[in-house]
Write an enzyme that holds these catalytic residues in place. Structure first.
Site, short mmCIF file in Angstrom:
data_model
loop_
_atom_site.label_atom_id
_atom_site.label_comp_id
_atom_site.label_asym_id
_atom_site.label_seq_id
_atom_site.Cartn_x
_atom_site.Cartn_y
_atom_site.Cartn_z
N ARG A 1 0.90 -1.26 0.07
CA ARG A 1 0.08 -0.10 0.30
C ARG A 1 1.19 1.21 -0.05
O ARG A 1 1.87 1.25 0.49
CB ARG A 1 -0.76 0.08 1.24
N GLU B 1 -2.45 8.06 -4.00
CA GLU B 1 -2.66 7.50 -5.16
C GLU B 1 -4.16 7.68 -5.60
O GLU B 1 -4.98 7.97 -4.32
CB GLU B 1 -2.44 6.09 -5.50
N HIS C 1 -1.64 0.28 -9.75
CA HIS C 1 -2.16 -0.63 -8.64
C HIS C 1 -2.84 -1.64 -9.30
O HIS C 1 -4.20 -1.74 -9.41
CB HIS C 1 -3.12 0.23 -7.90
C1 DGY Z 1 -6.08 -5.90 -2.92
O1 DGY Z 1 -7.05 -6.38 -2.92
O2 DGY Z 1 -5.65 -5.29 -1.66
C2 DGY Z 1 -5.16 -5.21 -4.12
O3 DGY Z 1 -4.40 -4.18 -3.78
C3 DGY Z 1 -6.38 -4.48 -5.07
O4 DGY Z 1 -5.65 -4.66 -6.30
#
Ligand code: DGY
Length: 333
Positions: free
Chosen positions: A246, A275, A293
């Site tokens: 993240r 983001e 992402h």
């Molecule tokens: C998640 O599912 O947490 C991923 O980052 C989404 O792509």
């Protein structure tokens, strides 16, 4: 003559565009407020959209907190189409008596594949090489003047966050003959450590010794800036840093400065602080591979994520325990 009274369908919100067939199926059982135009709601719009619905399918773009829930008196479930749920303020969701769910497992291998792809692209300078080729530079080929990378095979991979996806990365690393070291909140069982040939080390040792560092830990306030100036200073100048976790886990300003100064070899980032905005300094650099992402973005996996989120929502609204309930503690007894 008897008049048939039609029971109104329960109202739900689908906050982001989903596959049309999935939406059509939902519309058979629910009155759906959909957002197929995929314009991300402002916090004020989200609050209004949540009022009057019994369930909501959301994604990371929707912050579900006390403000968002303040007019959501009928809401019983909020189903994230994502495994990470840092967009959820769980105490506020608990206080509102709402079930919260996510989509684990169905994206593990796809996300681990992507983590490895990003590592390969970063270490072997694949995107930079493509730009070099497209820029007409191939005629300048020489043994010493190609974009020269660093090896992945038989190097040491350091995985921070050894949950399902971290373990998926470790499995793949073994195929490349890599030495696997990891750091995690808790140690794996001896059986798992043996099967991944993974050694548990301190964060500091991992930063000092890994050739490639992959971040796969959840975002929590404690994990904010797990990698900042101090941590980057410990890394090898030849090291790469891969973030598929993240934004906010890495201090992007510190990373951009370090990449610019050549303090580490390169970085591969799928997630960013703030983001979809990307720090402008990162955009200027060639030794960073940037992705929007997309770690879970294959059609099969995104369909599985949507399906699981819907299964969670339906279960909650049918009085059953959703398969991936996050806040089970709040619904005990
Ligand atoms: C998640 O599912 O947490 C991923 O980052 C989404 O792509």
């Amino acid at each position: 003559m008897t008049t048939q009274i039609k029971t109104p369908k329960p109202k739900i919100l689908v906050a982001r565009a989903i596959f049309p067939e999935a939406l059509a199926k939902l519309e058979e059982s629910f009155e759906v407020r959909s957002n197929q135009a995929d314009q991300i709601f402002t916090p004020e719009e989200l609050k209004k959209e949540l009022s009057g619905v019994v369930g909501a399918l959301v994604a990371g773009s929707e912050r579900i907190d006390a403000a968002a829930l303040s007019q959501a008196q009928n809401l019983r479930v909020v189903a994230n189409i994502s495994v990470g749920y840092n967009n959820f303020d769980v105490p506020a969701i608990n206080a509102a008596g709402v079930m919260a769910t996510n989509t684990p497992d169905v994206l593990t291998d796809t996300t681990a594949d992507f983590g490895f792809a990003l590592l390969m692209a970063t270490a072997r300078r694949i995107t930079e090489s493509e730009h070099w080729l497209r820029g007409g530079n191939w005629t300048k080929w020489s043994i010493i003047n190609n974009p020269l990378g660093v090896d992945v095979h038989h190097s040491t991979i350091g995985i921070i966050g050894m949950g399902r996806i971290g373990q998926g990365i470790a499995k793949r690393a073994l195929g490349f003959g890599m030495k696997v070291i990891y750091h995690n909140r808790s140690r794996l069982s001896e059986t798992d450590e043996t099967s991944y040939q993974a050694s548990y080390v301190s964060k500091e040792e991992l930063l000092r010794t890994a050739d490639h560092i992959v971040l796969v830990l959840p975002y929590t306030p404690e994990n904010h800036h797990t990698i900042g100036v101090k941590e980057i200073a410990l890394m090898k100048p030849t090291a790469t840093l891969i973030n598929i976790a993240r934004g906010g886990i890495v201090d992007d300003v510190a990373l951009a400065a370090a990449l610019k100064a050549g303090k580490i070899f390169a970085a591969g980032l799928d997630v960013f602080e703030g983001e979809p905005t990307v720090h402008p300094e990162l955009l200027k650099l060639s030794n960073v591979v940037l992705a929007p992402h997309i770690a879970s973005a294959t059609e099969k996996t995104r369909r599985a994520m949507v399906d699981l989120a819907i299964e969670n929502l339906r279960a909650a609204l049918n009085g059953k325990k959703p398969p991936s309930l996050i806040n089970a503690e709040a619904f005990k007894g």
